[in-house]
Design an enzyme around this catalytic site. Sequence first.
Site, PDB file in Angstrom:
ATOM      1  N   ASN A  76     -27.803  43.576 -12.055  1.00 33.66           N
ATOM      2  CA  ASN A  76     -29.082  43.605 -12.750  1.00 33.66           C
ATOM      3  C   ASN A  76     -30.266  43.160 -11.897  1.00 33.66           C
ATOM      4  O   ASN A  76     -31.375  43.018 -12.392  1.00 33.66           O
ATOM      5  CB  ASN A  76     -29.007  42.746 -14.011  1.00 33.66           C
ATOM      6  CG  ASN A  76     -27.844  43.134 -14.890  1.00 33.66           C
ATOM      7  OD1 ASN A  76     -26.886  42.394 -15.001  1.00 33.66           O
ATOM      8  ND2 ASN A  76     -27.894  44.316 -15.468  1.00 33.66           N
ATOM      9  N   ILE A  83     -35.836  43.011 -11.106  1.00 27.53           N
ATOM     10  CA  ILE A  83     -34.962  42.404 -12.105  1.00 27.53           C
ATOM     11  C   ILE A  83     -34.958  43.239 -13.381  1.00 27.53           C
ATOM     12  O   ILE A  83     -36.011  43.632 -13.880  1.00 27.53           O
ATOM     13  CB  ILE A  83     -35.439  40.974 -12.440  1.00 27.53           C
ATOM     14  CG1 ILE A  83     -35.399  40.112 -11.177  1.00 27.53           C
ATOM     15  CG2 ILE A  83     -34.625  40.366 -13.566  1.00 27.53           C
ATOM     16  CD1 ILE A  83     -36.090  38.787 -11.322  1.00 27.53           C
ATOM     17  N   CYS A  84     -33.768  43.478 -13.909  1.00 25.34           N
ATOM     18  CA  CYS A  84     -33.618  44.142 -15.202  1.00 25.34           C
ATOM     19  C   CYS A  84     -33.293  43.075 -16.236  1.00 25.34           C
ATOM     20  O   CYS A  84     -32.174  42.559 -16.291  1.00 25.34           O
ATOM     21  CB  CYS A  84     -32.505  45.190 -15.136  1.00 25.34           C
ATOM     22  SG  CYS A  84     -32.264  46.044 -16.703  1.00 25.34           S
ATOM     23  N   LEU A  85     -34.279  42.710 -17.024  1.00 29.67           N
ATOM     24  CA  LEU A  85     -34.131  41.727 -18.092  1.00 29.67           C
ATOM     25  C   LEU A  85     -35.072  42.145 -19.210  1.00 29.67           C
ATOM     26  O   LEU A  85     -36.291  42.194 -19.007  1.00 29.67           O
ATOM     27  CB  LEU A  85     -34.467  40.328 -17.563  1.00 29.67           C
ATOM     28  CG  LEU A  85     -34.321  39.162 -18.523  1.00 29.67           C
ATOM     29  CD1 LEU A  85     -32.879  39.002 -18.996  1.00 29.67           C
ATOM     30  CD2 LEU A  85     -34.795  37.867 -17.865  1.00 29.67           C
TER      31      LEU A  85
END
Length: 152
Positions: A76, A83-85
């Site tokens: 992620n 960042i994948c959030l």
Amino acid sequence: MLTLASKLKRDDGLKGSRTAATASDSTRRVSVRDKLLVKDEGYYQGGKFQFETEVPDAYNMVPPKVKCLTKIWHPNITETGEICLSLLREHSIDGTGWAPTRTLKDVVWGLNSLFTDLLNFDDPLNIEAAEHHLRDKDFRNKVDDYIKRYAR
């Protein structure tokens, strides 16, 4: 667990941290840098990962921009720090995106969760890392190598 957490005791999350601002009010941002320390759990235990958070003028109506400054092998987080959030997204399909009621503390806890319960191999940003986990048992070895080289 988190050194940044102590800096975010106040709701604004900016007191006591290193900050930088540009001269122009229209492009002024506050930048906070600190490390997230991963304790004794999961693939990333013992790592120290540095993040930069840019807080835009429109904060709290828009989310801060966060980048991982430490090179990491993570499904992620890309090697360039993206960042994948979902809580960092202004509009999220799953309804867990940014809201004006969220704080920088939520961001810190969300980042911490990426190293524990939100570690997602099924919907990755770093597809190569996720595929490596699925096809090879040496994923942990590569993570350990990255921690030794970049996150101590």
